[in-house]
Design an enzyme around this catalytic site. Structure first.
Site, short mmCIF file in Angstrom:
data_model
loop_
_atom_site.label_atom_id
_atom_site.label_comp_id
_atom_site.label_asym_id
_atom_site.label_seq_id
_atom_site.Cartn_x
_atom_site.Cartn_y
_atom_site.Cartn_z
N GLY A 224 0.68 -1.25 0.02
CA GLY A 224 0.01 0.04 0.18
C GLY A 224 0.74 1.39 -0.09
O GLY A 224 0.22 2.26 0.28
N GLU A 444 14.13 6.81 21.13
CA GLU A 444 15.20 6.88 20.01
C GLU A 444 16.01 8.00 20.16
O GLU A 444 17.17 8.18 19.79
CB GLU A 444 14.55 7.06 18.68
CG GLU A 444 13.81 5.61 18.14
CD GLU A 444 14.60 4.58 18.31
OE1 GLU A 444 15.81 4.56 17.84
OE2 GLU A 444 14.16 3.39 18.65
P1 ADP Z 1 1.66 -1.46 -3.55
O1 ADP Z 1 1.82 -1.63 -4.95
O2 ADP Z 1 2.80 -0.51 -2.84
O3 ADP Z 1 1.02 -2.32 -2.60
P2 ADP Z 1 -0.44 0.61 -4.63
O4 ADP Z 1 0.58 1.24 -5.37
O5 ADP Z 1 -1.22 -0.57 -4.91
O6 ADP Z 1 0.62 -0.10 -3.37
O7 ADP Z 1 -1.18 1.60 -3.82
C1 ADP Z 1 -2.51 1.61 -3.43
C2 ADP Z 1 -3.20 2.72 -3.60
O8 ADP Z 1 -2.90 3.78 -2.55
C3 ADP Z 1 -2.76 3.58 -4.67
O9 ADP Z 1 -3.58 3.34 -5.97
C4 ADP Z 1 -2.80 5.26 -4.38
O10 ADP Z 1 -4.29 5.61 -4.35
C5 ADP Z 1 -2.78 4.92 -3.08
N1 ADP Z 1 -1.35 5.34 -2.50
C6 ADP Z 1 -0.16 4.83 -2.10
N2 ADP Z 1 0.87 5.47 -1.96
C7 ADP Z 1 0.43 6.64 -2.41
C8 ADP Z 1 1.44 7.78 -2.56
N3 ADP Z 1 2.89 7.94 -2.10
N4 ADP Z 1 0.90 8.92 -3.08
C9 ADP Z 1 -0.32 8.78 -3.32
N5 ADP Z 1 -1.23 7.85 -3.31
C10 ADP Z 1 -0.81 6.61 -3.02
ZN ZN Z 2 16.29 0.89 21.29
#
Ligand code: ADP
Ligand code: ZN
Ligand code: MG
Length: 628
Positions: A224, A444
Site C-alpha cells: 500500500g 530513540e
Molecule cells: P503497493 O503496490 O505498494 O502495494 P499501490 O500502489 O497499489 O500499493 O497503492 C494503493 C493505492 O494507495 C494507490 O492506488 C494510491 O491510491 C494510494 N497510494 C499509496 N501510496 C501513495 C502515494 N505515495 N501517493 C499517492 N497515493 C498513494
Molecule cells: Zn532502542
C-alpha cells in the site's frame, strides 16, 4: 464498531466469470437430476401392511388401486389411521403396499367383488434406472471439466489452447494517464524513475554520452505504499507501451506454462520497443529457491530461471526496461538482484508526516471538507499509515458523512474513520497510539543523543520512528570507515548508546517498556563477549573464560562451557552485569545533563518522524551554546 467491511484494495475479479449464464447450465441440470432421484415419488402416500390393505378391501373402503409389478398403490374412500410408535397417529387416504412374494390368488376376485377399479402399469425398467445411476459420476466429471474449460476461457484467452500466451495486459501509449504528480513522497525513488522515463523517451541521448540504462528495477516496500502506482506513473509519463502482469499470472496448473509465458512476454515487449515490462508481486515466482519445507516448486523454479535468462539475454540496445515490485524483498532469490538483473533497488517506505499530508491533499481534492478539518493534524495522528490506508480513511470518512446526511466531511467523521481503519491496521501490528509514539520518540532520542555525544561512538546517520516490520523505530549509526578491530573505548560507548533508549524511558516516564528488549539483548551479548572472549573486564584481563566457539554443533558448545569452574562462571556473570550497569550509568548521566535537548528532540521527532544526523548534531550544538 464494525470494521469488517474495510478493504483498502478491492479485489478485482474478472467480471464475466460468474455472470455468464451458459457456464451454469451443466451444474444446474446435474443438480435437478440429483434432486429428482432423491425425492421419493411416494411422498404423500402412507405405507401400510398387506393385511391392513386386505382389511380395507374387505371393508369396502378402497376406491381404486394401481398395480405396478408387486407394488400396489391406491386411494381409500374414507381415511384410515396408522399407529406410529412414539408420536401421533397418521391419517391417510393414499396408501402403498407390496404383494407378498408367495402371491395372493384371491385378491383379484376380491377386488372385483368389491367393485374396486384396478389399473395396471408396467414396472419401471430396472436397467434404465441402473444405467442412470451408474452414469451419474461420469456426468458429474464431464460437468466439472466443462466448467473448468469455461473458466479458462473467461480468464481471457481461447480456452485450454492459449495457456502459453503471456497473459500480460498491454497498455498503449495513451491509455495510462497516471503521472508522478499523483504520487506523494518517495522523492528519491521518483527521481530515479524519472531518469528511466527520460531514457525511454530519448534513448539516443543517454547512449551518446556513453551512459547505460538499468535493465531491471526492483521496487520494494510495505504493501500500500504506492509501488504499483509508481510503475503506472512511469508508464503514463514515458508514453511507451507498458506490459503489466502479476507474478502469480505466470503460474498455472500445467508445468512449463510459466516459462513459456515469460518467453512470450519478453518477445512481445521487444517487438514494441522501447517499452516497459512491469511484473507486480514478484515474490510469487522469485521466492528463494531451494528454501522452505516440503521441497521445491518445480514450476516456479522453471519460471524464475526463464525470467533470469531473459534478463541476461537482453542486448543493451534493446530499449526494454523491466520493473518489478514486491513487499517481501527478504524472501526473494538472491539471483534476482545480481548485477545486470534487477540491480537497481528502489525502497518505497511508509510515508513520513510530511508525505502523509501530501497524500491526504491528493485525495481530498475530489471531496468536500468542513472548516474544522485539519489535514496537518490528521497527518500527525496517523503514524504507520500507508498511502492506501490514508486513501481508505478519507473514503470511510466520506461514507460516514453521507450516512449522517451531511453536506461536507467533518472532523468527527475523520476521527471515526481513523479509529475504524486503525483497528484493521492494528491487526497487522503496524500502528501506534499517540502515547506510544511519544514514548518511542523519547527512546530513540535517547539513543541518538548518547550516540552523538560520546567521543568514541559512530556518527549518527538518521533517527526514525516510522514503524518497520522489525522494530518500531531506529537510530542508525554508520562508522566513518570500515573497521576490523575495535577498541575497548568504542565497545563501552556502544554499550552506553544501546542503553540510551531505556535510560530516556526511565528518566522521562519513570517506567520501563518492552520496546527496549532488543537493545538489552544485544548489549548483553556484547558485554558477554567482552568479558569472555576479549579480556575487557577488570576481573579477567588475561583470560578468556569460556570464550565460546561459534560452532554449529550444540554438543560441542556444551562441552566447552564445562571448561570453567562454577565459581568462574558466576564471576563472569557478575562482570557482565557490572559492564552493563556502568554503561547504563554513563548514558543516564549524559541524558540528565541534556534533559532539555532530549525533550526538544523527542518533540521534533514526534512531529517529523525522521530526522537526519546533521540535524541531531545541530540541535545539540544550539542547546550547548544556548545554555553556555
Ligand atoms: P503497493 O503496490 O505498494 O502495494 P499501490 O500502489 O497499489 O500499493 O497503492 C494503493 C493505492 O494507495 C494507490 O492506488 C494510491 O491510491 C494510494 N497510494 C499509496 N501510496 C501513495 C502515494 N505515495 N501517493 C499517492 N497515493 C498513494
Ligand atoms: Zn532502542
Ligand atoms: Mg502493488
Amino acid at each position: 464498531m464494525n470494521d469488517k467491511q474495510q478493504n483498502p484494495q478491492p479485489q478485482q475479479q474478472p467480471a464475466n466469470k460468474l455472470q455468464n449464464p451458459r457456464s451454469w447450465i451443466v451444474p444446474i441440470l446435474l443438480l435437478l437430476l440429483f434432486i429428482w432421484m432423491l425425492v421419493p415419488s411416494n411422498w404423500n402416500r402412507t405405507q401400510i401392511s398387506y393385511s391392513n390393505f386386505r382389511a380395507h378391501v374387505e371393508a369396502d373402503n378402497v376406491a381404486r388401486v394401481t398395480v405396478q409389478g408387486d407394488q400396489i398403490t391406491g386411494v381409500l374412500k374414507s381415511p384410515g389411521t396408522k399407529k406410529v410408535e412414539g408420536s401421533d397417529d397418521v391419517q391417510y387416504t393414499e396408501f402403498e403396499t407390496y404383494l407378498p412374494s408367495f402371491g395372493d390368488e384371491e385378491l383379484m376376485s376380491l377386488l372385483e367383488s368389491k367393485n374396486v377399479m384396478v389399473n395396471t402399469e408396467p414396472t419401471r425398467d430396472p436397467w434404465l434406472w441402473y444405467g442412470i445411476i451408474s452414469f451419474l459420476p461420469l456426468l458429474i466429471i464431464l460437468g466439472l471439466v466443462y466448467a473448468q474449460t469455461r473458466r479458462f476461457q473467461s480468464q481471457g484467452g481461447g480456452g485450454i489452447f492459449s495457456v502459453g500466451k503471456s497473459q500480460a495486459r498491454m497498455y498503449d501509449r495513451s491509455e495510462v494517464e497516471t503521472t508522478f504528480d499523483e504520487v506523494a513522497g518517495s522523492e528519491a525513488g521518483k527521481q530515479e524513475l524519472k531518469e528511466v522515463v527520460s531514457f525511454l523517451k530519448d534513448p539516443e541521448r543517454i547512449r551518446d554520452m556513453g551512459g547505460e540504462i538499468p535493465k531491471g528495477i526492483l521496487l520494494a516496500g510495505p504493501p500500500g505504499t504506492g509501488k504499483t502506482l509508481l510503475a503506472r506513473a512511469v508508464a503514463g509519463e514515458a508514453e511507451v507501451p507498458f506490459f503489466s502482469i502479476t507474478g502469480s499470472d505466470f503460474l498455472e496448473m500445467f508445468v512449463g506454462v510459466g516459462a513459456k509465458r515469460v518467453r512470450n512476454l519478453f518477445q512481445d515487449a521487444k517487438k514494441e520497443a522501447p517499452s516497459i515490462i512491469f511484473i507486480d508481486e514478484m515474490d510469487a515466482i522469485a521466492r528463494r529457491r531451494g528454501a522452505g519445507l516440503g521441497g521445491g516448486h518445480d514450476e516456479r523454479e522453471q519460471t524464475l530461471n526463464q525470467l533470469l535468462s531473459e534478463l541476461d539475454g537482453f542486448e543493451p540496445n534493446e530499449n526494454v526496461v523491466v520493473m518489478t515490485a514486491t513487499n517481501r524483498p527478504d524472501i526473494l532469490d538472491p539471483a534476482i538482484s545480481r548485477p545486470g538483473r534487477f540491480d537497481r533497488k528502489i525502497t518505497v517506505d511508509l510515508p513520513t508526516t510530511a508525505d502523509r499530508e501530501q497524500i491526504l491533499e491528493i485525495y481530498v481534492r475530489n471531496k468536500k471538507l468542513g472548516e474544522d478539518v485539519d489535514l496537518k493534524a490528521l497527518a500527525r495522528g496517523t503514524p504507520g499509515f500507508s498511502g492506501a490506508d490514508l486513501r481508505n480513511l478519507l473514503n470511510e470518512a466520506a461514507l460516514l458523512a453521507a450516512r449522517e446526511d451531511r453536506d461536507v466531511i467533518h472532523w468527527v467523521d475523520i476521527e471515526e474513520a481513523r479509529d475504524k481503519v486503525m483497528m484493521g491496521l492494528q491487526r497487522h501490528g503496524m500502528t501506534m497510539t499517540e502515547a506510544e509514539k511519544r514514548m518511542i520518540a523519547y527512546h530513540e532520542s535517547g539513543h541518538a543523543i548518547v550516540g552523538a555525544l560520546l567521543p568514541h561512538s559512530d556518527p549518527v546517520h538518521k533517527v526514525s520512528i516510522i514503524p518497520r516490520s522489525q522494530s518500531m523505530g531506529a537510530t542508525q549509526q554508520f562508522p566513518e570507515k570500515e573497521q576490523y578491530i575495535y577498541r575497548k573505548e568504542y565497545m563501552l560507548d556502544r554499550l552506553s548508546v544501546m542503553m540510551g533508549g531505556r535510560c530516556a524511558e526511565t528518566l522521562v516516564f519513570e517506567t520501563a517498556t518492552s520496546g527496549a528488549a532488543n537493545d538489552l539483548q544485544n548489549a548483553t551479548l556484547m558485554a558477554r563477549s567482552m568479558v569472555q572472549e576479549w579480556g575487557m573486564s577488570e576481573r579477567f584481563k588475561y583470560m578468556a573464560p569460556g570464550g565460546q566457539s561459534k560452532e554449529v554443533f550444540i554438543g560441542e558448545q556444551l562441552g566447552k562451557s564445562r571448561e570453567i569452574s562454577e565459581r568462574t562462571a558466576q564471576e563472569v556473570d557478575e562482570e557482565v552485569e557490572e559492564l552493563l550497569r556502568q554503561a547504563y550509568e554513563r548514558a543516564m548521566q549524559v541524558l540528565r545533563e541534556r534533559r532539555h535537548t532530549l525533550d526538544r528532540m523527542a518533540a521534533l521527532l514526534e512531529e517529523r518522524e525522521e530526522i537526519s544526523g546533521e540535524e541531531v548534531r545541530a540541535i545539540l550544538k544550539e542547546d550547548e551554546n544556548g545554555s553556555a
